[in-house]
Scaffold this motif. Structure first.
Motif, PDB file in Angstrom:
ATOM      1  N   ILE A  72       0.844  -1.199   0.000  1.00 44.98           N
ATOM      2  CA  ILE A  72       0.000   0.000   0.000  1.00 44.98           C
ATOM      3  C   ILE A  72       0.881   1.252   0.000  1.00 44.98           C
ATOM      4  CG2 ILE A  72      -0.314   0.034   2.514  1.00 44.98           C
ATOM      5  CD1 ILE A  72      -3.083   1.209   2.052  1.00 44.98           C
ATOM      6  N   CYS A  73       2.009   1.182   0.671  1.00 45.42           N
ATOM      7  CA  CYS A  73       2.929   2.332   0.637  1.00 45.42           C
ATOM      8  C   CYS A  73       3.482   2.506  -0.775  1.00 45.42           C
ATOM      9  CB  CYS A  73       4.084   2.114   1.611  1.00 45.42           C
ATOM     10  SG  CYS A  73       3.588   2.245   3.328  1.00 45.42           S
ATOM     11  N   ARG A  74       3.834   1.388  -1.371  1.00 43.75           N
ATOM     12  CA  ARG A  74       4.400   1.394  -2.714  1.00 43.75           C
ATOM     13  C   ARG A  74       3.397   1.994  -3.701  1.00 43.75           C
ATOM     14  NH1 ARG A  74       8.835  -1.346  -3.795  1.00 43.75           N
ATOM     15  NH2 ARG A  74       8.818  -2.347  -1.748  1.00 43.75           N
ATOM     16  N   ALA A  84       6.589   2.460   8.304  1.00 38.01           N
ATOM     17  CA  ALA A  84       6.455   2.709   6.868  1.00 38.01           C
ATOM     18  C   ALA A  84       5.549   3.917   6.631  1.00 38.01           C
ATOM     19  CB  ALA A  84       5.897   1.471   6.183  1.00 38.01           C
ATOM     20  N   ALA A  85       4.426   3.955   7.342  1.00 33.10           N
ATOM     21  CA  ALA A  85       3.459   5.035   7.136  1.00 33.10           C
ATOM     22  C   ALA A  85       4.063   6.392   7.504  1.00 33.10           C
ATOM     23  CB  ALA A  85       2.200   4.779   7.963  1.00 33.10           C
ATOM     24  N   LYS A  86       4.857   6.427   8.574  1.00 34.54           N
ATOM     25  CA  LYS A  86       5.485   7.698   8.952  1.00 34.54           C
ATOM     26  C   LYS A  86       6.341   8.216   7.788  1.00 34.54           C
ATOM     27  CE  LYS A  86       6.956   6.120  13.098  1.00 34.54           C
ATOM     28  NZ  LYS A  86       7.642   6.083  14.408  1.00 34.54           N
ATOM     29  N   GLY A 138      -7.468  -6.867   7.464  1.00 29.47           N
ATOM     30  CA  GLY A 138      -7.729  -5.899   6.394  1.00 29.47           C
ATOM     31  C   GLY A 138      -7.781  -4.469   6.904  1.00 29.47           C
ATOM     32  N   PHE A 139      -7.096  -4.216   8.012  1.00 29.71           N
ATOM     33  CA  PHE A 139      -7.226  -2.902   8.674  1.00 29.71           C
ATOM     34  C   PHE A 139      -6.505  -1.797   7.925  1.00 29.71           C
ATOM     35  CE2 PHE A 139      -2.882  -2.689  10.229  1.00 29.71           C
ATOM     36  CZ  PHE A 139      -2.497  -4.015  10.133  1.00 29.71           C
ATOM     37  N   CYS A 140      -5.510  -2.152   7.109  1.00 27.56           N
ATOM     38  CA  CYS A 140      -4.748  -1.088   6.430  1.00 27.56           C
ATOM     39  C   CYS A 140      -4.626  -1.373   4.940  1.00 27.56           C
ATOM     40  CB  CYS A 140      -3.379  -0.946   7.077  1.00 27.56           C
ATOM     41  SG  CYS A 140      -2.428   0.394   6.380  1.00 27.56           S
TER      42      CYS A 140
HETATM   43  S1  SF4 Z   1       0.296  -0.904   8.802  1.00 25.73           S
HETATM   44 FE1  SF4 Z   1       1.125  -2.459   7.609  1.00 25.73          FE
HETATM   45  S2  SF4 Z   1       0.134  -2.284   5.674  1.00 25.73           S
HETATM   46 FE2  SF4 Z   1      -0.260  -0.410   6.763  1.00 25.73          FE
HETATM   47  S3  SF4 Z   1       1.334   0.893   6.066  1.00 25.73           S
HETATM   48 FE3  SF4 Z   1       2.061  -0.012   7.921  1.00 25.73          FE
HETATM   49  S4  SF4 Z   1       3.158  -1.770   7.190  1.00 25.73           S
HETATM   50 FE4  SF4 Z   1       1.932  -1.094   5.527  1.00 25.73          FE
END
Ligand code: SF4
Ligand SMILES: Nc1ncnc2c1ncn2[C@@H]1O[C@H](COP(=O)(O)OP(=O)(O)O)[C@@H](O)[C@H]1O
Ligand SMILES: Nc1ncnc2c1ncn2[C@@H]1O[C@H](COP(=O)(O)OP(=O)(O)O)[C@@H](O)[C@H]1O
Ligand code: SF4
Ligand code: SF4
Lengths: 272, 436, 302, 384
Positions: free
Chosen positions: D81-83, D108-110, D244-246
């Protein structure tokens, strides 16, 4: 007359080029790397020298490059493929700013500065997906020689989406698609597309700047050239000697050394 | 050509501070080993995020799981520990520090250093790396020690200026201070001793002194030739700094170290015999192949003059000239912790600036990025960062990828190939610039 | 009208990625005949072919077969099947039929490894498959053997002659090939290289077994049972013996399981006095697939 | 009559599909400028809504887009999803987004915020620093302060301040929306043959691409039609789906599961119903939102909360939904998801609850292997 040689011992094929003082290629050779890299290097070197109607002792200086460069026992110096492909590409296309080299086992994107120096590069990591081997698998599965893969792929009308990235499984995925009744050319086009996109992202990693020169064995593949031009949406320089670009670069480095008076250290040893 | 550059001797020179450091580390491990029988409370804590000071004030023995994990790498024991964790069910994609630590739990906390790690009475996870929190949850399940999550908000956007006094800065400070108050309460309850502000003030004073010296030491590496290699010697220093942070011994060590490094500078002694290239290292090292990695660079006369890793490892204090005000211990702890996060650790919006600045300060020739496969904190946007740095500042950079301690991700041939090429790049650049 | 006394013949067909296998079973659970073919280009064709093979071997006609149960990745490609079951379930049932004490099953196939944990009644409790990477599948061995000029069948006997196996360090099956080349160049004997590959693969397989929560007893199923060297390597890693399906049913284990389940189904139908349905091959769910719906206004980027 | 019901239902679903399966910011949303993009999981949409702007949940590129630029910018061990979100930025699909917010849900999200900061500064990318520590007495006040910061940022964007009354009105709209979503999930739970999870998913996801008022109307229609829908009962095991939260599992994946199971509860798009009860509609609305976030919210692997051990949450979910088994999914390279996946599966082992562990990527396009796993799972539940 001064002669130098460049030997590029790749993972799948060994290439050698002999240049004269004026940097004209007077001899070249291409061999599959069978069992032994050192001997492959020896043989391809010998063939190139023979092709130039010279004797190994006429070669003033030899630079080895490629995956097996440290196995070239008779080389005077090793240089990485990265520098060599860059050197070769800028020699043939002076305005080159980006080089893409797709080889048998690894793919490299090289960014080149105003004076032909390498400023940045990127290579595929520890997975052989998106390399020439991918096509090797196709050629095996379709029982079609490498040289005909490109032309065949160009006939595609409805390219198939290839889902496996694994080079090994590519073979059976192809078979699967054929079994589902897809035409070989469409499957092939899919293969090419999946490689092209992988390689394109590698190019973007170093930043795409025109002109782009495409080297390595896969540059002989017309379909790959076409697809890459689409995906990167820029024309590509292709040399008839693209497969030899690494070897040519190596030879050019050898010429530098030879001109600056260096001579091969172990001539008689090699003459033996 | 690079390949003909005469290789420099790579044997690490031994500092006297090294012996001192070694002794301190051993003593620290011994203390941990005996903490239980001495009835001393034990806290697990991570290096990023500054709760250490409070724990010291309460006399906790400190265990740094990150250091435990990296030590399994240094001591070539990582594969067994990682395998244990993966057999336990952990995905290969999970942070390998976490996996090594799980391996340790499954090995009855018998650490390859010979130390028997004690169970934690308190486990603190700052939010500087979110994996810290997942890691603490694992302890919670395994040891039944409730996690204490210390949420330290950082920079919100590139242009954000949380100047003390502004509502936003105050909000963050209030938040951190509130949590530190909770922590103090938690500590009092665990240790059964009352919180002593003066003790905290002492600790803070020592930390101030250590950081002041540390910053000096970092700056000494701006000299040419660089007296030490941040990615080898630097790592030893930082280890001691953390283990003895806020203690007189720590101050002593830093002073000794500073004097030694200063001495080398005065004598013009460099880490590598003929220093040809000065480099900045970004990311975490690969501890399994640390010497090998440094050697790959030093054979070309390349030395790591600085690294953003040392900033992380110092809790961000070095990066921003932050010092405690021992006259208001708890409040100033909250302030410094907040600032350290805003200006140093949560660097998502400015890591590229910091690197470019380091290149200037250390007169470096380029940046080496080391992407850590299983560490999203380090590796997620490194390639983007690198893209920016190369494009905007035209700096030569090298991107290599492996892992902190998982040897499976280290491919020597591939990395050597890249390093060789990188030095060819640097050489060519010199030629072009007509330099050197 | 079918009766209890009627002779039952059940065919189980396992259409694997590399080989298609079939077992013909009667109501006494006796194996009447078996057949194996390479799956090749068209799995459906291979399935039909092995079916004919097995009929010929048993000397009976198509219409004498009561029920056909398919499994393997091509289980949906057989129009004349009555039902399809996954290979995991089949391996579980078949193995626990032979060895009720088995709790962990390893199936090393041509293109994947499966580790299955089952309960005392042969029901699948947990399982793990290797990721989509050839490093660590039968393909890995086949590539290596192809390189050493060996046939698949040679692999085992050959590797058993190894004296000091080399370590294959590459993560990638493709790079492993050049590693093999280098070893050969370095004068390492093919036996030792082959064994090295087997050890590498064995290690990965055992790792997978541990990840489903390895419990004794353990069994090996699939084509790899034909590979004595691999069996030895695995047992070495596990430090425990592996149970192998008897009477050369190893590679046929999936097909055998399918046949067993088919027979169970038929027995239940008969017990309930119901007729055996016609092959359900073409029947397939008619639920709406929103995933394949192309929204008129959708614009796809990229 | 039922036929008409079906057709009108699938018209609605088709509309939802169209809205959610385009990567461009909906063209009809003339001013992309008004779209405030946010990265999962939860976001206080009410404040954006009250500013007259449109919250635009960024949910990745699914398996439709071709990643061309992002691979060169993102580490190789980072979730899809980040990609793909980065790809949508780089390939221009999100051009002109009026704002970009990520939250510190994971490392990753940060970094997404940082990547946006370097590449799309004009979108004023920010971190909305929702706290990882919701157990401190100071938490609600901190969330309140951070929400006020958000309110100020948005006010500056629209050039006027956002009144309490406006936010209160938005809270009312969203309270109804949450009620309607709960109604959908009730049907799924009590009569799964009547409403599939794919359908639920499309209906809920559509809300991220329209004004909430419209979405409320849409859900009301759907609920009315669902009541009339004719269903034939099917015999499939009842399972819950978590993970399926993110990153969003592809529709094919949900379908593959539903072919052989009833998914009677799930955590898909959990951020859309993160607040589990009505937000108080009196008093300071921002405080009401902040306090609800801390006191009455759902659970996910990216939120530590000592009051809600993940194992208990799952067990409660199972019993509330009368499910016999769980499907515990995790996105590849998702550290939080993978860590919890293990903890949960170990716990279900101990509790003797059957479960299936699945790893997915939003970009996956082949589902044979997954089908095999899911079928095996169903077979193991069904046969005796
Ligand atoms: S929570 Fe998991 S899927 Fe969501 S951005 Fe972070 S690493 Fe990726
Ligand atoms: N005649 C040809 N036509 C098209 N592609 C070719 C041809 N010959 C070789 N190739 C491709 O080139 C690859 C080898 O390229 P090369 O640059 O020699 O790789 P390496 O240097 O790693 O050996 C082969 O894998 C094949 O895919
Ligand atoms: N005679 C044999 N000796 C050694 N290995 C064998 C033999 N026959 C098959 N194999 C191994 O078994 C694998 C195929 O087994 P199988 O279970 O049939 O695969 P699949 O079910 O995926 O088609 C091959 O990859 C091969 O490595
Ligand atoms: S996926 Fe295939 S090509 Fe990639 S590493 Fe695995 S075996 Fe090699
Ligand atoms: S993810 Fe990185 S920073 Fe976080 S704990 Fe693991 S190694 Fe440390």
């Amino acid at each position: 007359m001064l002669y130098v040689a460049g030997v590029d011992v790749g993972s799948t094929q060994a290439k050698a080029v002999v240049l004269d003082e004026a940097a004209n290629a007077v001899g070249q050779a291409l061999l599959d790397v069978e069992m032994n890299m050192s001997t492959a290097a020896q043989d391809v070197f010998a063939c190139a020298v023979a092709d130039a109607r010279l004797d190994e002792s006429d070669i003033a200086y030899t630079v080895a490059t490629g995956y097996g460069r440290y196995r070239v026992t008779f080389g005077d110096m090793q240089v990485t493929e990265i520098s060599c492909h860059a050197r070769g590409a800028t020699f043939e296309f002076p305005n080159t700013r980006t080089v893409l080299d797709i080889g048998g086992q690894d793919t490299k994107a090289i960014r080149i500065g105003g004076s032909g120096e390498v400023v940045d590069f990127a290579m595929n990591d520890k997975c052989a997906a998106g390399t020439g081997r991918f096509l090797g698998a196709a050629s095996f599965a379709l029982e079609t020689p490498l040289s005909e893969l490109g032309p065949l792929a160009l006939k595609a009308t409805a390219p198939v989406k290839i889902t496996t990235t694994c080079t090994v499984f590519a073979e059976s995925e192809i078979i699967g698609h054929l079994a589902k009744g897809h035409r070989p050319e469409d499957v092939l086009a899919g293969m090419h597309h999946s490689i092209a996109t992988r390689c394109a992202s590698l190019v973007r990693r170093v930043g795409l700047a025109p002109e782009v020169t495409f080297t390595g064995g896969v540059s002989r593949n017309a379909a790959m050239v076409k697809l890459l031009q689409e995906v990167l949406d820029t024309p590509l320089n292709i040399s008839a000697r693209g497969h030899f670009m690494g070897a040519i670069g190596a030879a050019l480095y050898a010429l530098d050394r030879a001109r600056s008076g260096e001579r091969r250290v172990n001539r008689e040893e090699v003459a033996r | 050509m690079a390949s003909t550059a005469s290789p420099a001797p790579t044997a690490a020179r031994s500092l006297d501070a090294r012996t001192a450091g070694q002794r301190l580390v051993n003593q620290w491990l011994a203390n941990i080993h005996t903490a239980r029988e001495r009835g001393q409370p034990v806290a697990y804590i991570f290096v990023m995020g500054n709760a250490i000071e409070i724990l010291r004030a309460f006399g906790f023995e400190l265990v740094f799981p990150e250091i435990n994990s990296l030590q399994t790498g240094v001591r070539k024991a990582a594969p067994d520990f990682l395998a244990k964790a993966e057999d336990f069910g952990f995905s290969p994609d999970v942070c390998s520090y976490v996996k090594a630590d799980v391996g340790l739990m499954l090995s009855d906390l018998q650490h390859p250093s010979g130390t028997r790690m004690p169970k934690p009475d308190l486990a603190i996870a700052s939010s500087m790396c979110n994996v810290y929190i997942k890691w603490a949850e694992i302890w919670e399940r395994h040891f039944g020690t409730p996690a204490f999550v210390l949420d330290i908000p950082g920079k919100r956007f590139a242009a954000w200026q949380p100047i003390p006094g502004t509502p936003q800065y105050e909000a963050d400070k209030r938040w951190v201070q509130g949590q530190l108050a909770d922590l103090v309460a938690r500590c009092e309850q665990i240790t059964g001793t009352k919180f002593d502000p003066d003790r905290l003030a002492e600790v803070e004073a020592s930390v101030n002194e250590m950081i002041r010296l540390w910053v000096e030491i970092l700056q000494l590496n701006q000299r040419r030739p660089a007296p030490y290699n941040s990615m080898l010697d630097g790592l030893t220093y930082i280890g001691v700094l953390n283990a003895w942070r806020g203690t007189p011994e720590g101050v002593e060590y830093m002073r000794l170290l500073r004097d030694e490094v200063a001495g080398k500078v005065a004598r013009g002694e460099g880490r590598v015999a003929n220093e040809r290239f000065r480099l900045i290292f970004s990311g975490t090292p690969c501890y399994v192949n640390l010497r090998r990695m440094v050697e790959l660079f030093e054979t070309y006369g390349g030395v790591f003059a600085a690294s953003d890793y040392l900033t992380y490892a110092a809790g961000g204090l070095d990066s921003s000239g932050l010092f405690y005000d021992p006259s208001r211990p708890l409040e100033s702890l909250a302030e410094v912790t907040t600032r350290a996060s805003q200006l140093g650790l949560s660097n998502h919006f400015f890591s590229h600036h910091t690197l470019a600045q380091q290149v200037k300060d250390y007169a470096a020739d380029g940046i080496v990025y080391h992407g850590i496969k299983s560490c999203r904190t380090v590796a997620t946007s490194m390639a983007d960062n690198r893209e920016y740095v190369t494009k905007r500042y035209g700096l030569p950079t090298l991107y290599i990828e492996s892992d902190l301690i998982d040897p499976r991700y280290w491919s020597d041939a591939q990395i050597k190939n890249r390093v060789d090429a990188f030095f060819e790049v640097l050489e060519q650049r010199r030629l072009v610039e007509g330099g050197a | 009208m079918t009766t209890q006394t009627q002779r039952l013949l059940i065919a189980g067909i396992d259409i694997g990625s590399t080989y298609t296998k079939t077992v013909l079973l009667d109501q006494t659970r006796t194996v009447r005949a078996t057949a194996i073919r390479r799956s090749g280009y068209k799995p459906a064709v291979a399935a039909a072919a092995v079916f004919d093979d097995v009929l010929a071997a048993a000397g009976i006609g198509k219409d004498e077969v009561t029920y056909v149960a398919t499994t393997g990745y091509g289980r949906y490609m057989v129009p004349f099947r009555h039902t399809q079951i996954t290979e995991l379930t089949c391996h579980a049932v078949a193995t626990s039929y032979h060895f009720p004490s088995v709790r962990t099953i390893l199936d090393i196939g041509g293109q994947d490894i499966k580790a299955i944990r089952i309960d005392e009644r042969g029901r699948v409790r947990a399982f793990r498959l290797n990721d989509k990477c050839a490093a660590g599948t039968g393909a890995f061995l086949e590539k290596t053997s192809r390189y050493l000029g060996l046939t698949t069948a040679d692999i085992g006997p050959y590797a058993l002659r190894a004296t000091q196996p080399v370590e294959i360090s590459s993560v990638c099956a493709v790079f492993a090939e050049s590693e093999v080349i280098n070893h050969l160049a370095g004068g390492v004997t093919p036996e030792n290289i082959m064994q090295g590959a087997i050890v590498a693969l064995g290690g990965r397989a055992v790792q997978l077994m541990k990840r489903v929560g390895l419990e004794a007893d353990c069994a090996l199923a699939g084509g790899m049972t034909n590979n004595a060297a691999m069996v030895a390597a695995l047992e070495g890693r596990l430090g425990a013996p592996l149970k192998l399906p008897p009477d050369g049913l190893g590679q046929l284990n999936g097909a055998f399981g399918a046949a067993l389940l088919g027979l169970r189904r038929v027995e239940r139908l008969l017990a309930e006095g119901r007729a055996i349905p016609a092959p359900s091959g073409e029947a397939s769910a008619t639920v709406r697939r929103w995933s394949s719906y192309i929204a008129p206004t959708a614009t796809v980027a990229g | 009559m039922p036929i008409e019901t079906e057709t009108s239902l699938s018209d609605i679903l088709a509309r939802c599909h169209a809205l959610t399966h385009t990567d461009q910011i909906p063209p009809d949303e003339a001013a992309a400028e008004s779209a405030i993009g946010y990265f999962p999981v939860y976001f206080p949409e009410e404040i954006v809504h009250a500013a007259g702007l449109r919250p635009h949940a960024l949910l990745g590129g699914g398996n439709r887009i071709e990643v061309r630029y992002a691979d060169a910018r993102i580490g190789s061990f980072v979730c899809s999803i980040c990609r793909s979100t980065t790809e949508l930025g780089l390939n221009g699909s999100l051009k002109g987004l009026g704002g970009f917010f990520a939250q510190p849900i994971c490392d990753a999200a940060k970094h997404m915020a940082g990547i946006w900061g370097r590449n799309f500064p004009e979108q004023n990318p920010q971190l909305l620093a929702l706290p990882q520590n919701v157990n401190s007495p100071a938490a609600a006040r901190y969330v309140y302060d951070e929400y006020q910061r958000l309110r100020a940022v948005l006010a500056e964007k629209i050039g006027r301040n956002i009144s309490d009354e406006a936010i209160r009105a938005s809270v009312r709209v969203y309270n109804e929306n949450r009620r309607l979503q709960r109604a959908l999930y009730a049907i799924k739970r009590d009569d799964p043959a009547r409403l599939s999870t794919v359908e639920t998913y499309l209906l809920v996801r559509a809300g991220t691409r329209m004004r909430r008022e419209q979405h409320n109307a849409l859900l009301r229609d759907a609920l009315r039609l669902l009541a009339e829908r004719r269903v034939r009962p099917l015999d499939k095991p009842r399972v819950v789906f978590v993970g399926g939260f993110c990153e969003q599992p592809p529709l094919e994946m949900i379908e593959t599961i539903e072919d052989v199971c009833f998914i009677v509860d799930d955590d898909l798009l959990i951020g859309q119903r993160w607040l589990t009860e009505d937000v108080p509609e009196e008093g300071d609305p921002v405080w009401a939102l902040a306090e609800s976030y801390v006191e009455r919210s759902a659970s996910s692997p990216v939120q530590y909360d000592a009051r809600k051990p993940k194992e208990d949450v799952l067990l409660r979910m199972l019993s509330a939904a009368r499910a016999e088994a769980a499907i515990i999914a995790a996105a590849k390279f998702c550290e939080p998801g993978l860590d919890d996946q293990l903890a949960l599966s170990h716990h279900l082992d101990a509790e003797k609850v059957p479960y299936l562990v699945l790893e997915f990527e939003e970009k996956m396009t082949s589902f044979e292997q997954m089908a095999m796993q899911v079928e095996t799972f169903a077979e193991s539940l069904l046969f005796d």
